[in-house]
Design a protein around this motif. Structure first.
Motif, PDB file in Angstrom:
ATOM      1  N   ARG A   1       0.831  -1.209   0.000  1.00 45.19           N
ATOM      2  CA  ARG A   1       0.000   0.000   0.000  1.00 45.19           C
ATOM      3  C   ARG A   1       0.868   1.263   0.000  1.00 45.19           C
ATOM      4  N   GLN A   2       1.931   1.261   0.796  1.00 43.90           N
ATOM      5  CA  GLN A   2       2.818   2.425   0.835  1.00 43.90           C
ATOM      6  C   GLN A   2       3.455   2.669  -0.530  1.00 43.90           C
ATOM      7  N   THR A   3       3.860   1.599  -1.190  1.00 40.32           N
ATOM      8  CA  THR A   3       4.487   1.727  -2.507  1.00 40.32           C
ATOM      9  C   THR A   3       3.477   2.222  -3.533  1.00 40.32           C
TER      10      THR A   3
ATOM     11  N   ALA B   1       3.086   5.895  -3.013  1.00 46.53           N
ATOM     12  CA  ALA B   1       4.241   6.626  -3.545  1.00 46.53           C
ATOM     13  C   ALA B   1       4.245   6.602  -5.080  1.00 46.53           C
ATOM     14  N   TYR B   2       3.816   5.501  -5.668  1.00 52.27           N
ATOM     15  CA  TYR B   2       3.686   5.363  -7.122  1.00 52.27           C
ATOM     16  C   TYR B   2       2.711   6.418  -7.640  1.00 52.27           C
ATOM     17  N   ARG B   3       1.536   6.507  -6.996  1.00 55.25           N
ATOM     18  CA  ARG B   3       0.526   7.501  -7.395  1.00 55.25           C
ATOM     19  C   ARG B   3       1.090   8.912  -7.345  1.00 55.25           C
TER      20      ARG B   3
ATOM     21  N   ASP C   1      -5.539   5.579  -9.607  1.00 56.78           N
ATOM     22  CA  ASP C   1      -6.406   5.085  -8.541  1.00 56.78           C
ATOM     23  C   ASP C   1      -6.143   3.594  -8.376  1.00 56.78           C
ATOM     24  N   ALA C   2      -5.840   3.185  -7.163  1.00 57.56           N
ATOM     25  CA  ALA C   2      -5.614   1.762  -6.868  1.00 57.56           C
ATOM     26  C   ALA C   2      -6.781   1.256  -6.035  1.00 57.56           C
ATOM     27  N   ARG C   3      -7.335   0.134  -6.433  1.00 54.16           N
ATOM     28  CA  ARG C   3      -8.425  -0.456  -5.661  1.00 54.16           C
ATOM     29  C   ARG C   3      -8.256  -1.964  -5.574  1.00 54.16           C
TER      30      ARG C   3
ATOM     31  N   TRP D   1      11.942  -1.064   1.658  1.00 51.81           N
ATOM     32  CA  TRP D   1      11.233  -1.951   0.732  1.00 51.81           C
ATOM     33  C   TRP D   1      11.404  -1.464  -0.701  1.00 51.81           C
ATOM     34  N   LYS D   2      11.752  -2.393  -1.595  1.00 49.56           N
ATOM     35  CA  LYS D   2      11.904  -2.074  -3.015  1.00 49.56           C
ATOM     36  C   LYS D   2      11.208  -3.146  -3.847  1.00 49.56           C
TER      37      LYS D   2
END
Length: 145
Positions: free
Chosen positions: A9-11, A14-16, A72-74, A121-122
């Motif tokens: 979720r954090q990634t 950050a992607y968004r 948007d991620a769902r 995390w990567k």
């Protein structure tokens, strides 16, 4: 009681943010040097950060002046075990004009595999895909389910 941070979720958050800002450095910083991407677009497999940086640079440069992309991620699902995390989501990419007009949009599926090291995390593997219409043989890039 504190909740354990979810690296998937954090990634995706950050992607968004990186995509919205058209920030190639912030985008590439989410990925490990040994990254391998199975991509939906033109190049089926991209290996390593230089190839991924080239893709992101070309993508962001292809956008019109002032155009921005909202991601948007769902339906995010993730699992963490030790120093490995895996997850998937449905992403919708909406291109917006400088005046806020929706220009175009598409959806695809994303799966991420991540590893934690001394820097955090990567993403070590990313796989994007889309359903295929069996009659036309074309990818379905606008879906709601």
């Amino acid at each position: 009681m504190s909740e354990t941070p979810d690296p998937i979720r954090q990634t995706l958050d950050a992607y968004r943010a990186a995509v919205l800002a058209r920030d190639v450095d912030a985008f590439v910083a989410l990925y490990a040097p040994e990254l391998e991407v199975f991509d939906t677009w033109q190049t089926a497999t991209l290996r390593g950060l230089p190839a991924w940086r080239d893709m992101a640079t070309a993508w962001f440069a292809s956008l019109g002046d002032g155009e921005r992309v909202i991601v948007d991620a769902r339906d995010i699902v993730s699992a963490v075990s030790g120093d490995l995390a895996s997850g998937h989501a449905l992403l919708t990419f909406t291109a917006m004009s400088p005046t806020g007009e929706r220009l175009r949009w598409l959806s695809n599926r994303i799966t991420l595999t991540m590893r934690r090291d001394a820097t955090g995390w990567k993403v070590i593997h990313e796989h994007t895909s889309a359903p295929i219409d069996h009659v036309s043989g074309k990818a379905v890039l606008q879906f709601d389910d």
